[in-house]
Design a protein around this motif. Structure first.
Motif, PDB file in Angstrom:
ATOM      1  N   ALA A 130     -45.155 -55.927  18.080  1.00 32.96           N
ATOM      2  CA  ALA A 130     -43.706 -56.020  18.226  1.00 32.96           C
ATOM      3  C   ALA A 130     -43.245 -55.835  19.664  1.00 32.96           C
ATOM      4  N   GLU A 131     -44.004 -55.121  20.472  1.00 35.59           N
ATOM      5  CA  GLU A 131     -43.602 -54.850  21.859  1.00 35.59           C
ATOM      6  C   GLU A 131     -44.842 -54.485  22.659  1.00 35.59           C
ATOM      7  N   VAL A 132     -44.914 -54.993  23.878  1.00 36.17           N
ATOM      8  CA  VAL A 132     -46.005 -54.651  24.795  1.00 36.17           C
ATOM      9  C   VAL A 132     -45.386 -54.332  26.141  1.00 36.17           C
ATOM     10  N   SER A 133     -45.847 -53.259  26.773  1.00 35.90           N
ATOM     11  CA  SER A 133     -45.314 -52.877  28.071  1.00 35.90           C
ATOM     12  C   SER A 133     -46.397 -52.204  28.904  1.00 35.90           C
ATOM     13  N   PRO A 134     -46.406 -52.460  30.224  1.00 40.64           N
ATOM     14  CA  PRO A 134     -47.338 -51.752  31.103  1.00 40.64           C
ATOM     15  C   PRO A 134     -46.872 -50.336  31.425  1.00 40.64           C
ATOM     16  N   HIS A 135     -45.640 -50.015  31.048  1.00 45.49           N
ATOM     17  CA  HIS A 135     -45.063 -48.702  31.353  1.00 45.49           C
ATOM     18  C   HIS A 135     -45.319 -47.751  30.190  1.00 45.49           C
ATOM     19  N   VAL A 136     -46.253 -46.839  30.390  1.00 45.42           N
ATOM     20  CA  VAL A 136     -46.710 -45.953  29.320  1.00 45.42           C
ATOM     21  C   VAL A 136     -46.665 -44.500  29.800  1.00 45.42           C
ATOM     22  N   ASP A 137     -46.062 -43.642  28.996  1.00 46.78           N
ATOM     23  CA  ASP A 137     -46.122 -42.192  29.202  1.00 46.78           C
ATOM     24  C   ASP A 137     -46.731 -41.578  27.945  1.00 46.78           C
ATOM     25  N   GLU A 138     -47.520 -40.539  28.107  1.00 42.20           N
ATOM     26  CA  GLU A 138     -48.064 -39.849  26.933  1.00 42.20           C
ATOM     27  C   GLU A 138     -48.357 -38.392  27.288  1.00 42.20           C
ATOM     28  N   TYR A 139     -48.039 -37.526  26.342  1.00 42.57           N
ATOM     29  CA  TYR A 139     -48.179 -36.094  26.564  1.00 42.57           C
ATOM     30  C   TYR A 139     -48.693 -35.437  25.286  1.00 42.57           C
ATOM     31  N   LEU A 140     -49.722 -34.604  25.445  1.00 47.85           N
ATOM     32  CA  LEU A 140     -50.212 -33.744  24.371  1.00 47.85           C
ATOM     33  C   LEU A 140     -49.764 -32.332  24.724  1.00 47.85           C
ATOM     34  N   LEU A 141     -48.967 -31.717  23.827  1.00 48.55           N
ATOM     35  CA  LEU A 141     -48.217 -30.521  24.180  1.00 48.55           C
ATOM     36  C   LEU A 141     -48.451 -29.378  23.192  1.00 48.55           C
ATOM     37  N   GLU A 142     -48.153 -28.170  23.669  1.00 46.52           N
ATOM     38  CA  GLU A 142     -48.212 -26.974  22.830  1.00 46.52           C
ATOM     39  C   GLU A 142     -46.930 -26.184  23.041  1.00 46.52           C
ATOM     40  N   ASP A 143     -46.296 -25.777  21.945  1.00 46.29           N
ATOM     41  CA  ASP A 143     -45.057 -25.012  22.019  1.00 46.29           C
ATOM     42  C   ASP A 143     -45.326 -23.645  22.661  1.00 46.29           C
ATOM     43  N   ASP A 145     -43.603 -21.001  22.624  1.00 48.81           N
ATOM     44  CA  ASP A 145     -43.191 -19.858  21.805  1.00 48.81           C
ATOM     45  C   ASP A 145     -43.965 -19.731  20.494  1.00 48.81           C
ATOM     46  N   THR A 146     -44.344 -20.871  19.887  1.00 50.29           N
ATOM     47  CA  THR A 146     -44.955 -20.817  18.553  1.00 50.29           C
ATOM     48  C   THR A 146     -46.405 -21.278  18.511  1.00 50.29           C
ATOM     49  N   GLY A 147     -46.859 -22.001  19.532  1.00 54.03           N
ATOM     50  CA  GLY A 147     -48.212 -22.548  19.519  1.00 54.03           C
ATOM     51  C   GLY A 147     -48.349 -23.859  18.774  1.00 54.03           C
ATOM     52  N   ALA A 148     -47.241 -24.389  18.222  1.00 52.12           N
ATOM     53  CA  ALA A 148     -47.290 -25.673  17.519  1.00 52.12           C
ATOM     54  C   ALA A 148     -47.669 -26.797  18.480  1.00 52.12           C
ATOM     55  N   THR A 149     -48.291 -27.830  17.945  1.00 53.36           N
ATOM     56  CA  THR A 149     -48.722 -28.985  18.738  1.00 53.36           C
ATOM     57  C   THR A 149     -47.687 -30.099  18.654  1.00 53.36           C
ATOM     58  N   ALA A 150     -47.559 -30.858  19.733  1.00 57.94           N
ATOM     59  CA  ALA A 150     -46.689 -32.031  19.729  1.00 57.94           C
ATOM     60  C   ALA A 150     -47.361 -33.164  20.491  1.00 57.94           C
ATOM     61  N   VAL A 151     -46.971 -34.390  20.124  1.00 60.85           N
ATOM     62  CA  VAL A 151     -47.422 -35.601  20.807  1.00 60.85           C
ATOM     63  C   VAL A 151     -46.179 -36.406  21.166  1.00 60.85           C
ATOM     64  N   LEU A 152     -46.095 -36.830  22.416  1.00 62.56           N
ATOM     65  CA  LEU A 152     -44.997 -37.676  22.878  1.00 62.56           C
ATOM     66  C   LEU A 152     -45.585 -38.912  23.545  1.00 62.56           C
ATOM     67  N   VAL A 153     -45.196 -40.080  23.054  1.00 62.76           N
ATOM     68  CA  VAL A 153     -45.676 -41.354  23.592  1.00 62.76           C
ATOM     69  C   VAL A 153     -44.466 -42.234  23.877  1.00 62.76           C
ATOM     70  N   ARG A 154     -44.450 -42.843  25.052  1.00 61.42           N
ATOM     71  CA  ARG A 154     -43.421 -43.826  25.379  1.00 61.42           C
ATOM     72  C   ARG A 154     -44.086 -45.108  25.828  1.00 61.42           C
ATOM     73  N   VAL A 155     -43.639 -46.221  25.252  1.00 57.37           N
ATOM     74  CA  VAL A 155     -44.095 -47.557  25.637  1.00 57.37           C
ATOM     75  C   VAL A 155     -42.853 -48.374  25.958  1.00 57.37           C
ATOM     76  N   GLY A 156     -42.640 -48.707  27.230  1.00 54.69           N
ATOM     77  CA  GLY A 156     -41.419 -49.407  27.603  1.00 54.69           C
ATOM     78  C   GLY A 156     -40.205 -48.571  27.246  1.00 54.69           C
ATOM     79  N   ASP A 157     -39.291 -49.138  26.462  1.00 52.70           N
ATOM     80  CA  ASP A 157     -38.077 -48.426  26.059  1.00 52.70           C
ATOM     81  C   ASP A 157     -38.182 -47.802  24.673  1.00 52.70           C
ATOM     82  N   THR A 158     -39.370 -47.807  24.072  1.00 54.62           N
ATOM     83  CA  THR A 158     -39.588 -47.186  22.764  1.00 54.62           C
ATOM     84  C   THR A 158     -40.370 -45.892  22.940  1.00 54.62           C
TER      85      THR A 158
END
Length: 255
Positions: A130-143, A145-158
């Protein structure tokens, strides 16, 4: 990432058009978005006929609301190249892990579609590019305060964001755990996680779909520095800022 030495998936938003399993009517209506970064991914799956849950916070939800939301699926983590197939390792998951890895063989069906065949389960999925972009951000994160895990991915404007629970849940099916919880608060806590997708426009990261329906329309609006901060709502609906540290510094902006 070029998986199995042939297919490059990095910087792509995929939308599923087909799930076929032996003896079951093919599913062509579930709304599925798979956002793929360099290594990290996020996947949100929502039935087309998902009932409306109008409660404005988790704290206002009843058991029936929670069971409805458990009819969704979503997960995020690293996409691992196993040579002959790929594996979607799960750092965040709405449902308990299954007995086998989530693994599939990918092939090109046509110019705009990948086909996936299950390795440990018998299924076929078609994925529309549906969408392809050379602009990519990605982060593997830990809270922080709580130690919970999160994943954040950005591809273009999505973008896609997955926030894990701050507690370990059981191995039984999620709906069974909700129905069998000792208290309503315990049942609500089982859904205290989020898998969301959205769009970036004029600097605002707006959530357009989420496993927590009251979050649709909210702004995630991450800020990056020594810590990553995201906007969120607490269990009772109070606006909060979540503080995250990087789990792996190799995951960062690649735009």
């Amino acid at each position: 990432m070029t998986v199995a030495g042939r297919i490059r998936t990095v910087g792509t938003r995929f939308e599923r058009t087909l799930l076929a399993r032996p003896g079951v009517e093919p599913d062509t209506t579930t709304r599925v978005t798979w956002l793929q970064g360099e290594q990290l991914y996020c996947d949100l799956r929502q039935p087309a006929q998902l009932q409306t849950v109008a409660a404005p916070t988790l704290a206002r939800m009843g058991i029936d609301d929670l069971v409805t939301l458990a009819g969704q699926d979503g997960f995020a983590g690293r996409l691992l190249d196993r040579g002959e197939y790929v594996e979607w390792e799960r750092a965040v998951t709405l449902h308990p892990l299954g007995p086998t890895p989530d693994a599939g063989r990918l092939a090109i069906l046509d110019a705009g579609t990948l086909v996936e065949h299950g390795v440990f389960e018998d299924y076929t999925e078609h994925w529309h590019i549906a969408e392809v972009s050379p602009h990519v951000d990605e982060y593997l994160l830990e809270d922080v305060d709580t130690g919970a895990t999160a994943v954040l991915v950005r591809v273009g404007d999505t973008f896609a964001f997955a926030r894990g629970r701050d507690r370990v849940i059981g191995t039984e099916p999620l709906i069974e755990q909700i129905r069998g919880a000792a208290t309503l608060a315990d049942a609500q806590a089982l859904m205290d996680c989020e898998i969301a997708v959205g769009r970036v426009h004029d600097g605002r990261w707006s959530i357009t779909a989420s496993t927590l329906p009251y979050r649709v329309g909210d702004a995630l609006d991450p800020s990056f520095g020594d810590e990553t901060h995201t906007r969120d709502r607490a269990f009772d609906g109070t606006a909060v800022t979540r503080r995250w540290r990087s789990v792996d510094p190799t995951f960062r902006s690649r735009s």
